[in-house]
Design a protein around this motif. Structure first.
Motif, mmCIF file in Angstrom:
data_model
loop_
_atom_site.group_PDB
_atom_site.id
_atom_site.type_symbol
_atom_site.label_atom_id
_atom_site.label_comp_id
_atom_site.label_asym_id
_atom_site.label_seq_id
_atom_site.Cartn_x
_atom_site.Cartn_y
_atom_site.Cartn_z
ATOM 1 N N ASP A 50 -12.527 -11.857 -6.412
ATOM 2 C CA ASP A 50 -13.049 -10.826 -5.509
ATOM 3 C C ASP A 50 -11.927 -10.311 -4.616
ATOM 4 O O ASP A 50 -11.845 -9.121 -4.341
ATOM 5 C CB ASP A 50 -14.161 -11.411 -4.637
ATOM 6 C CG ASP A 50 -15.385 -11.757 -5.450
ATOM 7 O OD1 ASP A 50 -16.155 -10.836 -5.746
ATOM 8 O OD2 ASP A 50 -15.545 -12.935 -5.821
ATOM 9 N N HIS A 51 -11.114 -11.246 -4.122
ATOM 10 C CA HIS A 51 -10.051 -10.862 -3.191
ATOM 11 C C HIS A 51 -8.772 -11.638 -3.464
ATOM 12 O O HIS A 51 -8.818 -12.819 -3.799
ATOM 13 C CB HIS A 51 -10.442 -11.192 -1.744
ATOM 14 C CG HIS A 51 -11.667 -10.497 -1.262
ATOM 15 N ND1 HIS A 51 -11.794 -9.126 -1.242
ATOM 16 C CD2 HIS A 51 -12.814 -10.991 -0.759
ATOM 17 C CE1 HIS A 51 -12.980 -8.809 -0.750
ATOM 18 N NE2 HIS A 51 -13.619 -9.919 -0.459
ATOM 19 N N LYS A 52 -7.671 -10.959 -3.232
ATOM 20 C CA LYS A 52 -6.391 -11.658 -3.147
ATOM 21 C C LYS A 52 -6.082 -11.929 -1.679
ATOM 22 O O LYS A 52 -6.364 -11.084 -0.809
ATOM 23 C CB LYS A 52 -5.270 -10.799 -3.742
ATOM 24 C CG LYS A 52 -5.262 -10.726 -5.261
ATOM 25 C CD LYS A 52 -4.013 -10.002 -5.743
ATOM 26 C CE LYS A 52 -3.800 -10.160 -7.229
ATOM 27 N NZ LYS A 52 -4.677 -9.318 -8.039
ATOM 28 N N HIS B 84 8.323 -6.065 3.560
ATOM 29 C CA HIS B 84 9.044 -4.875 3.087
ATOM 30 C C HIS B 84 9.751 -5.150 1.758
ATOM 31 O O HIS B 84 9.837 -4.287 0.891
ATOM 32 C CB HIS B 84 10.088 -4.445 4.121
ATOM 33 C CG HIS B 84 9.469 -3.892 5.365
ATOM 34 N ND1 HIS B 84 8.700 -2.753 5.384
ATOM 35 C CD2 HIS B 84 9.485 -4.346 6.644
ATOM 36 C CE1 HIS B 84 8.269 -2.515 6.610
ATOM 37 N NE2 HIS B 84 8.725 -3.476 7.390
ATOM 38 N N LYS B 85 10.254 -6.369 1.601
ATOM 39 C CA LYS B 85 11.038 -6.683 0.404
ATOM 40 C C LYS B 85 10.168 -7.018 -0.801
ATOM 41 O O LYS B 85 10.586 -6.865 -1.940
ATOM 42 C CB LYS B 85 11.989 -7.849 0.697
ATOM 43 C CG LYS B 85 13.067 -7.463 1.706
ATOM 44 C CD LYS B 85 13.845 -8.650 2.180
ATOM 45 C CE LYS B 85 14.979 -8.978 1.240
ATOM 46 N NZ LYS B 85 15.880 -10.014 1.851
ATOM 47 N N TYR B 86 8.957 -7.528 -0.529
ATOM 48 C CA TYR B 86 8.026 -7.909 -1.613
ATOM 49 C C TYR B 86 6.674 -7.246 -1.340
ATOM 50 O O TYR B 86 5.678 -7.930 -1.114
ATOM 51 C CB TYR B 86 7.864 -9.431 -1.658
ATOM 52 C CG TYR B 86 9.166 -10.180 -1.791
ATOM 53 C CD1 TYR B 86 9.688 -10.472 -3.056
ATOM 54 C CD2 TYR B 86 9.881 -10.594 -0.664
ATOM 55 C CE1 TYR B 86 10.883 -11.157 -3.183
ATOM 56 C CE2 TYR B 86 11.080 -11.274 -0.785
ATOM 57 C CZ TYR B 86 11.578 -11.555 -2.045
ATOM 58 O OH TYR B 86 12.764 -12.229 -2.179
ATOM 59 N N PRO B 87 6.633 -5.906 -1.333
ATOM 60 C CA PRO B 87 5.448 -5.216 -0.804
ATOM 61 C C PRO B 87 4.166 -5.404 -1.607
ATOM 62 O O PRO B 87 3.085 -5.408 -1.024
ATOM 63 C CB PRO B 87 5.862 -3.740 -0.799
ATOM 64 C CG PRO B 87 6.988 -3.643 -1.774
ATOM 65 C CD PRO B 87 7.690 -4.959 -1.756
ATOM 66 N N LEU B 88 4.265 -5.583 -2.918
ATOM 67 C CA LEU B 88 3.039 -5.574 -3.735
ATOM 68 C C LEU B 88 2.043 -6.641 -3.300
ATOM 69 O O LEU B 88 0.842 -6.392 -3.180
ATOM 70 C CB LEU B 88 3.380 -5.747 -5.227
ATOM 71 C CG LEU B 88 2.182 -5.567 -6.157
ATOM 72 C CD1 LEU B 88 1.636 -4.147 -6.087
ATOM 73 C CD2 LEU B 88 2.532 -5.942 -7.596
ATOM 74 N N MET B 89 2.536 -7.851 -3.028
ATOM 75 C CA MET B 89 1.629 -8.939 -2.658
ATOM 76 C C MET B 89 0.866 -8.611 -1.367
ATOM 77 O O MET B 89 -0.312 -8.923 -1.237
ATOM 78 C CB MET B 89 2.405 -10.244 -2.496
ATOM 79 C CG MET B 89 1.482 -11.415 -2.259
ATOM 80 S SD MET B 89 2.273 -12.986 -2.528
ATOM 81 C CE MET B 89 2.533 -12.962 -4.291
ATOM 82 N N PHE B 90 1.528 -7.947 -0.441
ATOM 83 C CA PHE B 90 0.896 -7.614 0.842
ATOM 84 C C PHE B 90 -0.047 -6.418 0.672
ATOM 85 O O PHE B 90 -1.068 -6.333 1.329
ATOM 86 C CB PHE B 90 1.978 -7.365 1.897
ATOM 87 C CG PHE B 90 2.804 -8.593 2.132
ATOM 88 C CD1 PHE B 90 2.434 -9.517 3.103
ATOM 89 C CD2 PHE B 90 3.908 -8.875 1.341
ATOM 90 C CE1 PHE B 90 3.158 -10.682 3.280
ATOM 91 C CE2 PHE B 90 4.645 -10.039 1.518
ATOM 92 C CZ PHE B 90 4.268 -10.942 2.491
ATOM 93 N N ARG B 91 0.323 -5.525 -0.237
ATOM 94 C CA ARG B 91 -0.523 -4.363 -0.516
ATOM 95 C C ARG B 91 -1.810 -4.785 -1.224
ATOM 96 O O ARG B 91 -2.878 -4.238 -0.992
ATOM 97 C CB ARG B 91 0.260 -3.391 -1.411
ATOM 98 C CG ARG B 91 0.120 -1.948 -0.998
ATOM 99 C CD ARG B 91 1.016 -1.073 -1.835
ATOM 100 N NE ARG B 91 2.298 -0.828 -1.195
ATOM 101 C CZ ARG B 91 3.458 -0.731 -1.825
ATOM 102 N NH1 ARG B 91 3.551 -0.901 -3.130
ATOM 103 N NH2 ARG B 91 4.560 -0.487 -1.145
ATOM 104 N N GLU B 92 -1.704 -5.766 -2.088
ATOM 105 C CA GLU B 92 -2.853 -6.206 -2.904
ATOM 106 C C GLU B 92 -3.818 -7.104 -2.126
ATOM 107 O O GLU B 92 -4.947 -7.303 -2.543
ATOM 108 C CB GLU B 92 -2.342 -6.992 -4.127
ATOM 109 C CG GLU B 92 -1.679 -6.129 -5.183
ATOM 110 C CD GLU B 92 -2.690 -5.318 -5.968
ATOM 111 O OE1 GLU B 92 -3.721 -5.868 -6.333
ATOM 112 O OE2 GLU B 92 -2.442 -4.117 -6.178
#
Ligand SMILES: Nc1nc2c(ncn2[C@@H]2O[C@H](COP(=O)(O)OP(=O)(O)OP(=O)(O)O)[C@@H](O)[C@H]2O)c(=O)[nH]1
Ligand SMILES: [Mg+2]
Length: 226
Positions: free
Chosen positions: A133-135, A149-157
């Motif tokens: 359901d959620h990351k 900023h350096k690994y944005p995808l994990m924070f965006r997801e």
């Protein structure tokens, strides 16, 4: 050509993740995909959560590690309803394909919440779905405020960022606000909670979040009935 192959793999995984999700939905089961860099405190967070919510929320955990069953043994000792270890033997993430066979080996009807503790890594886990359901991203204050900023995808997801190890702040040259700002620049809607999995500070906020999500998923009922 390479791009096509990668896209095919991601599409195939998304299909399997969707099938997993349908199984979870039939059980009205909230499923969280917990991600972080190695050692940020994922297992410590789960150990404390399982102990503190014993008798209230029944929790099952699928542990992803490259090798060893150390984490699932810790989770079992903490009193989880079940702890299942997956070893990837090299792969840097858990994906839907790895979770799918496990669903026949565990009793999903016996739990209210399933947590997949992903392989410690700030990159690959964010690219794959397991049917969650959620990351969630767990971020240790020792990692440095530039990481969103350096690994944005994990924070965006992730819908929620837990900022862990705040008990260490007096010893570090880092401001909580800078960590929050960096995460919000990458993902303005992300919910942020500051915690210490070790001392328990801030954990009640996380438990309230969990209670709400478990309740919402149960109320939604099996897929198609909502
Ligand atoms: N000071 C402090 N230490 C913590 C906290 N949470 C976890 N730790 C310590 O951090 C180390 C790593 O914790 P784990 O829970 O194993 O981390 P993990 O993210 O599960 O690690 P991997 O599964 O290997 O990626 C351990 O020594 C924990 O005791 C915290 O809130 N404060
Ligand atoms: Mg762990």
């Amino acid at each position: 050509m390479k791009v096509t192959v990668v896209k095919d793999i991601l599409d195939a995984n998304r299909r399997i993740a969707l099938q997993n999700r349908q199984v979870f939905d039939r059980h009205g089961l909230m499923v969280l995909n917990l991600m972080s860099s190695p050692g940020a405190g994922k297992t410590t967070l789960l150990e404390r959560t399982i102990r503190d919510l014993a008798g209230e929320i029944s929790i099952g955990v699928i542990e992803g590690d490259i090798q060893t069953s150390l984490d699932s043994e810790r989770i079992e000792r903490a009193g989880a309803t079940f702890a299942h270890q997956i070893n990837t033997f090299g792969a840097c993430h858990i994906d839907g394909n790895m979770i799918s066979p496990v669903l026949d080996q565990v009793d999903l009807a016996s739990i209210d919440l399933l947590v997949v503790e992903n392989v410690g890594n700030l990159v690959c886990p964010a690219e794959f779905e397991v049917g969650e359901d959620h990351k969630l991203v767990l971020f240790s204050v020792t990692e440095g405020e530039d990481k969103p900023h350096k690994y944005p995808l994990m924070f965006r997801e992730s819908v929620l960022m837990l900022v862990n190890k705040i008990d260490l702040l007096p010893h570090l040259n880092v401001e909580l606000e800078s960590i929050h700002d960096a995460a919000r620049q990458v993902h303005p809607e992300i919910t942020i909670l500051d915690i210490s999995s070790q001392t328990g500070e801030g954990m009640n906020g996380f438990y309230d979040w969990l209670r709400e999500e478990v309740k919402k998923k149960k109320e939604r009922g099996p897929a198609g009935e909502s």
